[in-house]
Structures are given as C-alpha cells and as structure tokens.
Write an enzyme that holds these catalytic residues in place. Structure first.
Site, PDB file in Angstrom:
ATOM      1  N   PRO A  99      36.841  51.951  35.313  1.00 27.44           N
ATOM      2  CA  PRO A  99      36.884  52.959  35.657  1.00 27.44           C
ATOM      3  C   PRO A  99      37.872  54.256  36.168  1.00 27.44           C
ATOM      4  O   PRO A  99      38.879  53.958  36.391  1.00 27.44           O
ATOM      5  CB  PRO A  99      35.557  52.548  36.574  1.00 27.44           C
ATOM      6  CG  PRO A  99      35.578  51.393  36.640  1.00 27.44           C
ATOM      7  CD  PRO A  99      36.154  50.770  36.082  1.00 27.44           C
ATOM      8  N   CYS A 100      37.285  55.172  36.189  1.00 22.38           N
ATOM      9  CA  CYS A 100      38.366  56.366  35.864  1.00 22.38           C
ATOM     10  C   CYS A 100      38.140  57.283  37.251  1.00 22.38           C
ATOM     11  O   CYS A 100      39.226  58.256  37.687  1.00 22.38           O
ATOM     12  CB  CYS A 100      38.623  57.127  35.085  1.00 22.38           C
ATOM     13  SG  CYS A 100      36.612  57.583  35.104  1.00 22.38           S
ATOM     14  N   THR A 101      36.990  56.894  37.758  1.00 23.33           N
ATOM     15  CA  THR A 101      36.915  57.415  39.115  1.00 23.33           C
ATOM     16  C   THR A 101      37.626  57.488  40.095  1.00 23.33           C
ATOM     17  O   THR A 101      37.926  59.217  40.800  1.00 23.33           O
ATOM     18  CB  THR A 101      35.284  56.557  39.654  1.00 23.33           C
ATOM     19  OG1 THR A 101      34.773  57.178  38.918  1.00 23.33           O
ATOM     20  CG2 THR A 101      35.033  57.601  41.205  1.00 23.33           C
ATOM     21  N   PHE A 103      41.277  58.250  39.431  1.00 25.80           N
ATOM     22  CA  PHE A 103      42.407  58.865  39.602  1.00 25.80           C
ATOM     23  C   PHE A 103      41.122  60.392  38.419  1.00 25.80           C
ATOM     24  O   PHE A 103      42.180  60.976  37.913  1.00 25.80           O
ATOM     25  CB  PHE A 103      42.673  57.915  38.008  1.00 25.80           C
ATOM     26  CG  PHE A 103      43.367  56.490  39.041  1.00 25.80           C
ATOM     27  CD1 PHE A 103      43.750  56.370  39.570  1.00 25.80           C
ATOM     28  CD2 PHE A 103      42.563  55.559  37.904  1.00 25.80           C
ATOM     29  CE1 PHE A 103      44.149  55.680  40.092  1.00 25.80           C
ATOM     30  CE2 PHE A 103      42.766  54.439  38.661  1.00 25.80           C
ATOM     31  CZ  PHE A 103      43.574  53.986  39.731  1.00 25.80           C
TER      32      PHE A 103
END
Length: 396
Positions: A99-101, A103
């Site tokens: 999950p990119c949250t 970054f």
C-alpha cells in the site's frame, strides 16, 4: 501450456488484480486484450490482500486463484506456499505493490509521513520476508514514485539492501504508464530482481509525448495514447450520481477540457473564484480528448477529477460536468472491457485507482519473461524489450 505446467506466482497486496492480470496476460501481444488470454508461462496460484472486497473482484475474474483476505503481517509464508501448492523455491514470481499510503504525496502534511515514520512502511519488510522465505525465481514490486524521494531514502535503501542480501540484485526505475501505451500519466516505481543475480533490464518506452512536468519528448516514437483514442470505440450508459453538483457544480461545468480550478483565477478566462495555486492540481480537473488522463484517484473528493470533458444537463436542464463511467475507468487502466468489479461506484473507483495499469505491468513482466527465456520475441516491441538498456539506480 496447461495450468499444471505453468510456473506458480505469489501475489501480495493484490487488490483488484492489476499485476495479476498482467501475469495472466503476459503472453498477449502488447496493447491487445483478446477475450481469452494467450497461454503464457505463469499462473497466479495464490493472492492475498487485507481488503476482502478487492479479492472478491480478483476471484470473480480469476476464479482458479486461491485468495487469502488477511493482513500480510498475520499471514505466514508457509500458508501461501501451501495454498498455492508450492514448496520453497518453486514459485516463478512474487509480485505486488505494498500500500502506497505511507509514501503518497497526499499525506505529506502529516509529520509521521514527512519524516518517514509511518508504521505501515513495515509492509515493505513483509514483502521482503515472503521473498526470503519462498525464494521465487524473480520478483516484481511496484509502488508510488514518492518511495524514491529523499524523504523516504532510508526506507528505500533498507528495501534494496535487504533484497540485495538475498542475492536478487534488485534494479529499480520510475516508469510513466503513458510511455507504454497506457492512456494515463501515472508514474510508478518498479523494483525487479532475479534469483540468479543477473541484472534485470527495464523495457524501453514504446510511446512518447508531453507529460505534466515535461514538454520535451522523443518524436521518433508514437505519441502517447489519448483519452479520446481510448474511448473511441466505447459505448457507455449514464450512471447514477455521475453529474458534479453541489457548491462547485456550476464552476466545474465551466472549466474547459484540460484545465482545472485555475481556470477560475484572475490569470485565466473563468471567474475569479480561487487564489492562484491554492488547491490541489486535481481540484475541478477536466480531461481533454487529445491527451492522456492524469492519474486516476483512488479516493477522490466530490470535486476531485479528472472529470470527463463533456457536460450533460441535469434534471433542471443545467449543464454539469460528469464523472468518468466505469467502462471508461477500465479503458484508462487498460483492463479488459469485460472485467467485473464488486461493490459500489466508490468501491470500484478505489479498486481501480489503487491498481497497476495492466499494460504497464505487462510491459515489465513481458521484459522479465523474455530475459528469463520463458517467452520468445515475437514482435519489434519484444526485440526492444530484449535490447533495452535500462540500468540500476543506486541511492548513496
């Protein structure tokens, strides 16, 4: 090639299955989506994600894949191997995008994100853990470009260092989806490694054109595929709640294609309603038919685009901008037209906005498959993939 003879793949943080689709269709010719995938070297044996609804979508489209709707931190690698009928060393690939949250630029106002202290950053370690314990022939990791920023330098160095210690010689590169035939200006970082330690070479772009940050491009390549081209053969029906109403509904309808809220500042031709650069770029953003879409948002607010370039009348006869319809979202993600999605319109937007555009994933996986010897070069584009000179970039 029968399913029994295909190399099994472990999919982590699978979501709705963008990378999984790319694995399944890696043998399809680039920028083609036949009704049935061309038989290829891989099968997604097991997929896991903490969001059950996303895995329901994946299972609907890839029913032969075992799914594990659970937090990866509570999922032993041995269980993934068992469910995929594998032992250590048998997996052809591990693929996934943590999950990119932690970054994402959208969270930079939070101190813990600015300082790279987000606890979810440990999900990168979980990815490494599965690679270490399953020992696949290769891996493909995808994430947002911000993972490579100075803010997250230590996390990225740790990730690359851990994968290097495992002998995979990780190579990384930020790729623009539009450069590979995706009608979307989405940038993502890919990290790829091979168990034999040979350096992976990234595919060269097949398309070129202006982007949100550059007006110079290689004019010897075909131009980026525009949203208008992507929608050209598409026939869609109106969807509930597609019109942009409320406080900014009238203003959104007045924004021309390719513009955003800045149209309504003193520097442009609309109303003087907003201060210059006082909002996010995507606020009241409209697509234009002659360019690729900007990045699709996973959780957009009611006035966050991109919206379609056309206006439609509401029940009072007032023109309003409209949101993109699901078949249009699928085209912008280069997913098959017959791809089925579970959940509400917001659920679908979230699943597709979090996904990897299929053709982008396919370009990387096709290059890897060619370099590993599992596919034969069958086109000029495949020859480009084999000749590509992408190189590793090291953070010092």
């Amino acid at each position: 090639m029968t399913a029994d003879h295909k190399l099994p793949v472990i999919s982590l943080f699978s979501g709705a299955g963008g990378l999984d689709l790319a694995v399944d269709r890696v043998a399809d010719a680039p920028l083609t989506v036949p009704e049935e995938p061309t038989p290829g070297p891989y099968r997604v044996a097991v997929a896991t994600d903490y969001a059950p609804q996303a895995l329901d979508t994946l299972a609907l489209n890839m029913p032969e894949t075992a799914t594990v709707p659970r937090d990866i931190r509570d999922t032993p690698t041995s269980e993934l191997l068992r469910l995929g009928s594998m032992t250590e060393g048998e997996a052809g690939l591990v693929v996934g995008g943590p999950p990119c949250t932690p970054f994402s630029k959208s969270g930079f106002w939070l101190a813990e994100k600015r300082e790279s202290r987000d606890p979810d950053a440990s999900l990168l370690e979980e990815y490494v853990r599965v690679v270490a314990q399953s020992r696949p022939e290769a891996f493909v990791l995808e994430n947002v470009q911000a993972l490579t920023y100075k803010t997250h330098k230590e996390h990225f160095k740790q990730l690359l260092g851990a994968l290097t210690e495992l002998g995979y010689n990780p190579q990384w590169k930020v790729l623009l989806a539009a450069d590979y035939g995706v009608p979307q200006l989405r940038k993502r970082v890919f990290v790829v490694g091979r168990r034999d330690g040979k350096a992976f070479k990234f595919p060269e772009p097949t398309h070129a054109g202006p982007s949100e940050t550059s007006r110079d491009w290689d004019r010897s390549k075909p131009l980026h595929i525009s949203a208008g081209e992507a929608f050209k053969t598409l026939k869609t029906m109106p969807e509930p709640g597609e019109l942009v109403e409320g406080k900014y509904g009238e203003l959104a309808a007045e924004v021309p294609g390719g513009q955003n809220y800045l149209w309504h500042t003193e520097r442009y031709g609309g109303r003087n309603e907003f201060q210059w650069r006082s909002r996010y770029w995507t606020f009241l953003l409209r697509l234009t038919a002659d360019k690729p879409s900007s990045t699709l948002q996973a959780q957009p607010g009611p006035y966050v685009g991109p919206f379609h370039w056309e206006n439609l009348p509401n029940e009072r006869g007032e023109l309003r901008a409209r949101r993109l319809r699901v078949p249009e979202l699928l085209r912008l993600m280069t997913f098959p037209d017959n791809f089925q999605l579970m959940g509400s319109r917001a659920d679908i937007q979230r699943q597709l906005g979090n996904a990897v555009p299929m053709e982008l994933g396919k370009a990387v996986l096709r290059a890897l498959s060619l370099q590993l010897g599992y596919l034969d070069a069958g086109s000029d584009r495949d020859d480009q993939l084999l000749r590509s000179a992408g190189s590793a970039v090291l953070i010092s």
